[in-house]
Write a protein that holds these residues in place. Sequence first.
Motif, PDB file in Angstrom:
ATOM      1  N   ALA A 267      -3.285   5.390   8.512  1.00  0.00           N
ATOM      2  CA  ALA A 267      -1.977   4.842   8.858  1.00  0.00           C
ATOM      3  C   ALA A 267      -1.980   3.333   8.622  1.00  0.00           C
ATOM      4  O   ALA A 267      -3.004   2.667   8.745  1.00  0.00           O
ATOM      5  CB  ALA A 267      -1.648   5.152  10.310  1.00  0.00           C
ATOM      6  N   HIS A 268      -0.788   2.790   8.298  1.00  0.00           N
ATOM      7  CA  HIS A 268      -0.683   1.379   7.941  1.00  0.00           C
ATOM      8  C   HIS A 268       0.321   0.660   8.844  1.00  0.00           C
ATOM      9  O   HIS A 268       1.444   1.150   9.049  1.00  0.00           O
ATOM     10  CB  HIS A 268      -0.230   1.235   6.485  1.00  0.00           C
ATOM     11  CG  HIS A 268      -1.154   1.841   5.490  1.00  0.00           C
ATOM     12  ND1 HIS A 268      -2.088   1.120   4.788  1.00  0.00           N
ATOM     13  CD2 HIS A 268      -1.305   3.133   5.082  1.00  0.00           C
ATOM     14  CE1 HIS A 268      -2.764   1.925   3.982  1.00  0.00           C
ATOM     15  NE2 HIS A 268      -2.304   3.163   4.153  1.00  0.00           N
ATOM     16  N   GLY A 269      -0.066  -0.515   9.335  1.00  0.00           N
ATOM     17  CA  GLY A 269       0.845  -1.406  10.030  1.00  0.00           C
ATOM     18  C   GLY A 269       1.254  -0.931  11.402  1.00  0.00           C
ATOM     19  O   GLY A 269       0.863   0.152  11.866  1.00  0.00           O
ATOM     20  N   PRO A 270       2.079  -1.753  12.060  1.00  0.00           N
ATOM     21  CA  PRO A 270       2.493  -1.430  13.434  1.00  0.00           C
ATOM     22  C   PRO A 270       3.332  -0.157  13.544  1.00  0.00           C
ATOM     23  O   PRO A 270       3.380   0.465  14.608  1.00  0.00           O
ATOM     24  CB  PRO A 270       3.307  -2.669  13.852  1.00  0.00           C
ATOM     25  CG  PRO A 270       3.723  -3.319  12.568  1.00  0.00           C
ATOM     26  CD  PRO A 270       2.619  -3.048  11.602  1.00  0.00           C
ATOM     27  N   ARG A 271       3.991   0.221  12.453  1.00  0.00           N
ATOM     28  CA  ARG A 271       4.791   1.452  12.484  1.00  0.00           C
ATOM     29  C   ARG A 271       3.966   2.678  12.102  1.00  0.00           C
ATOM     30  O   ARG A 271       4.498   3.770  11.998  1.00  0.00           O
ATOM     31  CB  ARG A 271       5.986   1.321  11.550  1.00  0.00           C
ATOM     32  CG  ARG A 271       6.917   0.182  11.936  1.00  0.00           C
ATOM     33  CD  ARG A 271       8.138   0.133  11.067  1.00  0.00           C
ATOM     34  NE  ARG A 271       8.999   1.294  11.273  1.00  0.00           N
ATOM     35  CZ  ARG A 271      10.137   1.498  10.626  1.00  0.00           C
ATOM     36  NH1 ARG A 271      10.553   0.613   9.730  1.00  0.00           N
ATOM     37  NH2 ARG A 271      10.859   2.575  10.861  1.00  0.00           N
ATOM     38  N   ARG A 272       2.662   2.479  11.854  1.00  0.00           N
ATOM     39  CA  ARG A 272       1.760   3.572  11.501  1.00  0.00           C
ATOM     40  C   ARG A 272       2.323   4.390  10.341  1.00  0.00           C
ATOM     41  O   ARG A 272       2.485   5.609  10.413  1.00  0.00           O
ATOM     42  CB  ARG A 272       1.481   4.467  12.711  1.00  0.00           C
ATOM     43  CG  ARG A 272       0.842   3.722  13.871  1.00  0.00           C
ATOM     44  CD  ARG A 272       0.357   4.640  14.955  1.00  0.00           C
ATOM     45  NE  ARG A 272      -0.601   5.612  14.436  1.00  0.00           N
ATOM     46  CZ  ARG A 272      -1.855   5.339  14.114  1.00  0.00           C
ATOM     47  NH1 ARG A 272      -2.315   4.102  14.236  1.00  0.00           N
ATOM     48  NH2 ARG A 272      -2.642   6.274  13.664  1.00  0.00           N
ATOM     49  N   THR A 273       2.616   3.688   9.252  1.00  0.00           N
ATOM     50  CA  THR A 273       3.184   4.328   8.073  1.00  0.00           C
ATOM     51  C   THR A 273       2.152   5.218   7.402  1.00  0.00           C
ATOM     52  O   THR A 273       1.010   4.803   7.161  1.00  0.00           O
ATOM     53  CB  THR A 273       3.683   3.262   7.080  1.00  0.00           C
ATOM     54  OG1 THR A 273       4.665   2.453   7.727  1.00  0.00           O
ATOM     55  CG2 THR A 273       4.291   3.908   5.845  1.00  0.00           C
ATOM     56  N   LEU A 274       2.574   6.438   7.086  1.00  0.00           N
ATOM     57  CA  LEU A 274       1.707   7.415   6.413  1.00  0.00           C
ATOM     58  C   LEU A 274       2.247   7.703   5.027  1.00  0.00           C
ATOM     59  O   LEU A 274       3.462   7.800   4.823  1.00  0.00           O
ATOM     60  CB  LEU A 274       1.658   8.725   7.214  1.00  0.00           C
ATOM     61  CG  LEU A 274       1.183   8.638   8.667  1.00  0.00           C
ATOM     62  CD1 LEU A 274       1.311  10.002   9.350  1.00  0.00           C
ATOM     63  CD2 LEU A 274      -0.251   8.140   8.744  1.00  0.00           C
ATOM     64  N   PHE A 275       1.336   7.860   4.063  1.00  0.00           N
ATOM     65  CA  PHE A 275       1.699   8.178   2.683  1.00  0.00           C
ATOM     66  C   PHE A 275       1.103   9.530   2.313  1.00  0.00           C
ATOM     67  O   PHE A 275      -0.028   9.855   2.678  1.00  0.00           O
ATOM     68  CB  PHE A 275       1.162   7.120   1.711  1.00  0.00           C
ATOM     69  CG  PHE A 275       1.744   5.758   1.914  1.00  0.00           C
ATOM     70  CD1 PHE A 275       2.882   5.364   1.227  1.00  0.00           C
ATOM     71  CD2 PHE A 275       1.160   4.858   2.796  1.00  0.00           C
ATOM     72  CE1 PHE A 275       3.424   4.095   1.403  1.00  0.00           C
ATOM     73  CE2 PHE A 275       1.686   3.596   2.982  1.00  0.00           C
ATOM     74  CZ  PHE A 275       2.826   3.209   2.287  1.00  0.00           C
ATOM     75  N   LEU A 276       1.864  10.313   1.545  1.00  0.00           N
ATOM     76  CA  LEU A 276       1.396  11.609   1.074  1.00  0.00           C
ATOM     77  C   LEU A 276       0.819  11.452  -0.330  1.00  0.00           C
ATOM     78  O   LEU A 276       1.390  10.739  -1.161  1.00  0.00           O
ATOM     79  CB  LEU A 276       2.555  12.596   1.040  1.00  0.00           C
ATOM     80  CG  LEU A 276       2.197  14.068   0.784  1.00  0.00           C
ATOM     81  CD1 LEU A 276       1.462  14.629   1.993  1.00  0.00           C
ATOM     82  CD2 LEU A 276       3.460  14.883   0.520  1.00  0.00           C
TER      83      LEU A 276
END
Length: 340
Positions: A267-276
Amino acid sequence: MPLSHISQFSFLVPGNYDDDNPAKGIGETLRLIELGETLGYSCALVRQRHLERGISSAATFLAAASQRTKTIGLGTAVIQLGYENPFRLAEDLATVDVLSGGRLNVGVSVGPPPFAHLIADYVDDAPQADYSHGRAEKLARALQSHSLSERQESGNAAGTQIPRLRPIAKGLSDRLWYGGGSQNSAHWAGRTGFNLLTGNIVSGEDTDDFPTAQAALITRFRHEWAHTRPARVALGRVILPTDNASAATRKRYVDFVASRTERTKSAHGPRRTLFLPDIIGTHADILEQLSRDPVVPLVSEFRLELPYEFQPEDYAQIIADFAGLFPASVNSRPALLSAS
């Protein structure tokens, strides 16, 4: 077959061009949409990008596309409303919808857009700009073309008339889509009646597992839906078919996918961005990977997302190869993202 339940297929184009010859790239993107219509796609969508080598005015571009096509739906995914005056944008979109014969579908997003600080001097009240969902609600309200006065008003035209947004694009407010990746976005879209666009980026929130997060997003949206027309979700995936690609092209695709794989591992950044991860391979490979995607069975509308900065011949090969995966009955069905 993992796509046998999908009734509507679209593709999303980046609209790349070279700075020294933008007309060539824009023309190539228009021809790609014409090809998509020939191949039986239900809808072609375009990204709107500012301060980059891409389509900066989706409405203007789609007005041109409306005159070069007859049946394929046309759409945006997405217009970032932080740059826009909702009323003026609504006028432009209504004009395109009328020109297209009611084929337009409008995907939007809110939040601070990229480069906002660089154009503050060009945008009214930019430092105090409203980046809330309220901006999208203003767009929806404007597109309903309600009268803005209880009495006749004089304008530039002869005589008087009830002032309202014109042209009146009947049904367009029902063809608004929100590009949402969080539970809050799904909640808002369901309550306000925006259809849901979701792709290969979501907010993890309570999980680091992408399919779990995306399935929860769709479930929340449908739970919050409070409207008589059906709730609609369009799912996007980046897919690179290789059946008719040359050996050199296949290698470029493999290298491209590899360059983006690392970002999918956490996960990335404070928003916990996920990439597929992107999907690549032959028809058989693609179908096998999609059969393991637990989100695909949850939707009936599917969007092929084309990567940035590929060549026109790559895009043509990709959409032609992917069209070979359509169920036989798709071409006879209603246009993707059209009004229900």
